[in-house]
Motif scaffolding. Structure first.
Motif, PDB file in Angstrom:
ATOM      1  N   GLY A 266     -19.052 -22.896   1.170  1.00 17.14           N
ATOM      2  CA  GLY A 266     -19.035 -21.817   0.188  1.00 17.14           C
ATOM      3  C   GLY A 266     -20.441 -21.458  -0.277  1.00 17.14           C
ATOM      4  O   GLY A 266     -21.446 -21.901   0.271  1.00 17.14           O
ATOM      5  N   TRP A 267     -20.506 -20.629  -1.315  1.00 14.30           N
ATOM      6  CA  TRP A 267     -21.791 -20.193  -1.858  1.00 14.30           C
ATOM      7  C   TRP A 267     -22.483 -21.348  -2.588  1.00 14.30           C
ATOM      8  O   TRP A 267     -21.903 -21.942  -3.481  1.00 14.30           O
ATOM      9  CB  TRP A 267     -21.597 -19.040  -2.845  1.00 14.30           C
ATOM     10  CG  TRP A 267     -21.181 -17.747  -2.232  1.00 14.30           C
ATOM     11  CD1 TRP A 267     -19.933 -17.191  -2.241  1.00 14.30           C
ATOM     12  CD2 TRP A 267     -22.018 -16.822  -1.532  1.00 14.30           C
ATOM     13  NE1 TRP A 267     -19.925 -15.998  -1.581  1.00 14.30           N
ATOM     14  CE2 TRP A 267     -21.206 -15.732  -1.140  1.00 14.30           C
ATOM     15  CE3 TRP A 267     -23.375 -16.809  -1.192  1.00 14.30           C
ATOM     16  CZ2 TRP A 267     -21.702 -14.646  -0.427  1.00 14.30           C
ATOM     17  CZ3 TRP A 267     -23.871 -15.723  -0.486  1.00 14.30           C
ATOM     18  CH2 TRP A 267     -23.043 -14.663  -0.115  1.00 14.30           C
TER      19      TRP A 267
ATOM     20  N   SER B 179     -15.462 -17.949  -6.548  1.00 14.22           N
ATOM     21  CA  SER B 179     -16.366 -17.121  -5.753  1.00 14.22           C
ATOM     22  C   SER B 179     -15.736 -15.757  -5.448  1.00 14.22           C
ATOM     23  O   SER B 179     -16.412 -14.728  -5.511  1.00 14.22           O
ATOM     24  CB  SER B 179     -16.740 -17.832  -4.454  1.00 14.22           C
ATOM     25  OG  SER B 179     -15.599 -18.052  -3.644  1.00 14.22           O
TER      26      SER B 179
ATOM     27  N   TYR C  32     -21.622 -26.270  -5.094  1.00 16.98           N
ATOM     28  CA  TYR C  32     -21.179 -25.021  -4.481  1.00 16.98           C
ATOM     29  C   TYR C  32     -20.163 -24.358  -5.393  1.00 16.98           C
ATOM     30  O   TYR C  32     -19.406 -25.032  -6.094  1.00 16.98           O
ATOM     31  CB  TYR C  32     -20.567 -25.267  -3.093  1.00 16.98           C
ATOM     32  CG  TYR C  32     -21.556 -25.857  -2.117  1.00 16.98           C
ATOM     33  CD1 TYR C  32     -22.364 -25.044  -1.347  1.00 16.98           C
ATOM     34  CD2 TYR C  32     -21.702 -27.244  -1.996  1.00 16.98           C
ATOM     35  CE1 TYR C  32     -23.295 -25.581  -0.467  1.00 16.98           C
ATOM     36  CE2 TYR C  32     -22.622 -27.790  -1.126  1.00 16.98           C
ATOM     37  CZ  TYR C  32     -23.416 -26.946  -0.362  1.00 16.98           C
ATOM     38  OH  TYR C  32     -24.332 -27.489   0.490  1.00 16.98           O
TER      39      TYR C  32
ATOM     40  N   ALA D 127     -14.054 -21.977  -4.416  1.00 15.10           N
ATOM     41  CA  ALA D 127     -13.582 -20.835  -3.625  1.00 15.10           C
ATOM     42  C   ALA D 127     -12.937 -19.758  -4.490  1.00 15.10           C
ATOM     43  O   ALA D 127     -13.271 -18.570  -4.379  1.00 15.10           O
ATOM     44  CB  ALA D 127     -12.597 -21.327  -2.565  1.00 15.10           C
TER      45      ALA D 127
ATOM     46  N   THR E   5     -17.692 -14.067   1.676  1.00 15.03           N
ATOM     47  CA  THR E   5     -17.267 -15.221   0.882  1.00 15.03           C
ATOM     48  C   THR E   5     -16.225 -16.044   1.629  1.00 15.03           C
ATOM     49  O   THR E   5     -16.286 -17.286   1.646  1.00 15.03           O
ATOM     50  CB  THR E   5     -16.690 -14.751  -0.464  1.00 15.03           C
ATOM     51  OG1 THR E   5     -17.695 -14.023  -1.183  1.00 15.03           O
ATOM     52  CG2 THR E   5     -16.226 -15.924  -1.305  1.00 15.03           C
TER      53      THR E   5
ATOM     54  N   ASN F 292     -16.804 -19.866   2.872  1.00 13.30           N
ATOM     55  CA  ASN F 292     -15.870 -20.883   2.384  1.00 13.30           C
ATOM     56  C   ASN F 292     -15.222 -21.671   3.514  1.00 13.30           C
ATOM     57  O   ASN F 292     -14.603 -22.721   3.277  1.00 13.30           O
ATOM     58  CB  ASN F 292     -14.775 -20.241   1.523  1.00 13.30           C
ATOM     59  CG  ASN F 292     -15.260 -19.942   0.117  1.00 13.30           C
ATOM     60  OD1 ASN F 292     -16.112 -20.646  -0.422  1.00 13.30           O
ATOM     61  ND2 ASN F 292     -14.738 -18.887  -0.484  1.00 13.30           N
TER      62      ASN F 292
END
Length: 423
Positions: free
Chosen positions: A263-264, A205, A199, A202, A255, A259
């Motif tokens: 997260g992404w 991102s 991922y 944070a 985002t 998170n």
């Protein structure tokens, strides 16, 4: 005697009207009301863009949230992104093929075949993951080159050779896997760590989404500068600023919300990069303009000096390469390759995502973002129906209904564009 109406030049322009506003039928976007007027004018002319997809996605999220509030939880949204990305990468290649007015039915079984090649190279032969991935993508690119030559040199319709490929690559998948049927990719491998467990941090991102918004604003301001130098009118100045602000705000909030969970996903970040790069290539390069030209009218493109055959070959190579990459990412997400890899209607899902996202089946119209929007819609429907324990038969029927609706909207908007002179 009545005076002939004229279109006023923008406030910042003195002297003669700008080149593209000398025709009184063109709309001057120098105020909020003018921008709204042109938006309505475009809708009436069949220029719907991504609006139907966005409205549909809002309806889907609202309905599923009302039935099951967990649908919009950060955990579920992260899961949607992770599982949607591999198919989205395959769908991105389908968008390119659809822009030419062609089709590729083999992308699903090709993705499975490429992932099987990678698994054999990495697990059975002990080679590094990058070597296995390179082998899988090379298989895809070679097949795409073969398809392109079939289309341009022999004249075989894409429907025919891709249908043959669908069957042939499924058999090749079974052959490569052999009696084992399934190859498990070690969890410690970099592919699984990237696609299944990886991922975006944070802090990174937030930085990336702000860079995306800044890049969008920079591109808009650069475009305004170029239009001004060319003597063309620009849109209302606050418009790109408002768009960039909304984009930044929406991405930052999303985002933050993702998170809260993990997260992404890395694989979604990869998909996003591919979509953005493909969009820039299609809109800003000569090759991209050639793709739209060939898809719009092949004979006119040929007479204007465009190398039509080269365009076809490069598009099929890219489509097959993206199919192979999507298969590799799917193998990483699942942690294994089996005889079911890419053979459970994946090609139909990828095609449906491209069409639902706004790529036209008639060629010449669509964007790279169609793959992203379409796969979000399909994965959201699948996730929502799973959460409310709906039978798989209903999921297939729902997907088919959404696809039919998307094609109907495309056909209606196409007729509207033709009748309004935008065809």
């Amino acid at each position: 005697m009545s005076e002939t109406p004229t279109t006023e030049a923008p406030a910042e322009q003195s002297g003669p009207a700008l080149a593209d506003l000398q025709d009184e039928r063109l709309i001057n976007q120098q105020s909020f009301s003018a921008v709204a007027s042109q938006f309505v004018h475009r809708l009436r002319g069949g220029e719907l863009g991504s609006l139907p997809v966005i409205i549909g996605l809002i309806i889907i999220c609202t309905v599923f949230y009302a039935i099951e509030p967990r649908f919009l939880s950060s955990f579920n949204l992260v899961s949607i992104a992770r599982f949607a990305a591999p198919t989205g990468i395959i769908s991105l290649g389908i968008v390119l093929v659809l822009l030419l007015g062609e089709i590729d039915l083999s992308v699903g079984s090709l993705s499975g075949f490429a992932s099987a090649v990678m698994a054999v190279v990495v697990v059975d032969n002990g080679q590094p993951v990058l070597v296995g991935m390179a082998a899988g993508i090379a298989v895809g690119a070679t097949i795409g080159l073969f398809f392109g030559l079939l289309r341009t040199r022999i004249g075989v319709p894409s429907f025919v050779f891709s249908l043959a490929g669908l069957l042939a690559f499924q058999g090749a998948l079974f052959y490569v896997l052999g009696d084992k049927g399934t190859i498990t990719i070690p969890a410690s491998s970099s592919l699984v760590q990237f696609a299944k467990f990886g991922y975006v941090p944070a802090g990174l991102s937030y930085l990336l989404v702000l860079l995306i918004a800044a890049a969008y604003l920079g591109a808009e301001l650069l475009n305004r500068s170029r239009r001004a130098k060319a003597g063309l009118a620009n849109s209302w100045l606050p418009l790109p600023l408002v768009k960039a602000g909304l984009l930044a705000g929406g991405l930052v909030f999303l985002t933050y919300y993702l998170n809260v969970d993990r997260g992404w996903p890395n694989v979604w970040a990869l998909f996003t990069v591919l979509v953005v790069v493909t969009d820039l290539v299609l809109r800003k390069t000569r090759w991209g303009r050639h793709v739209f030209a060939v898809g719009g009218n092949e004979e006119a493109a040929r007479r204007s000096g465009i190398k039509v055959d080269r365009t076809y070959v490069t598009v099929f190579v890219l489509c097959s390469s993206l199919a192979a990459l999507g298969g590799l990412m799917a193998a990483g997400v699942l942690g294994s390759v089996s005889q079911n890899s890419g053979t459970t209607g994946l090609e139909l899902t990828a095609i449906a995502a491209a069409v639902i996202g706004g790529a036209s089946l008639f060629g010449g119209r669509g964007t790279a973002y169609a793959a992203m929007l379409g796969i979000i819609v399909l994965q959201s429907i699948d996730s929502g129906l799973n959460q409310i324990n709906v039978d798989s038969s209903v999921r297939f029927m729902t997907t088919g209904a959404v696809l039919l609706l998307a094609v109907m909207i495309d056909s209606v908007s196409r007729k509207a564009r033709t009748s309004s002179g935008r065809g």
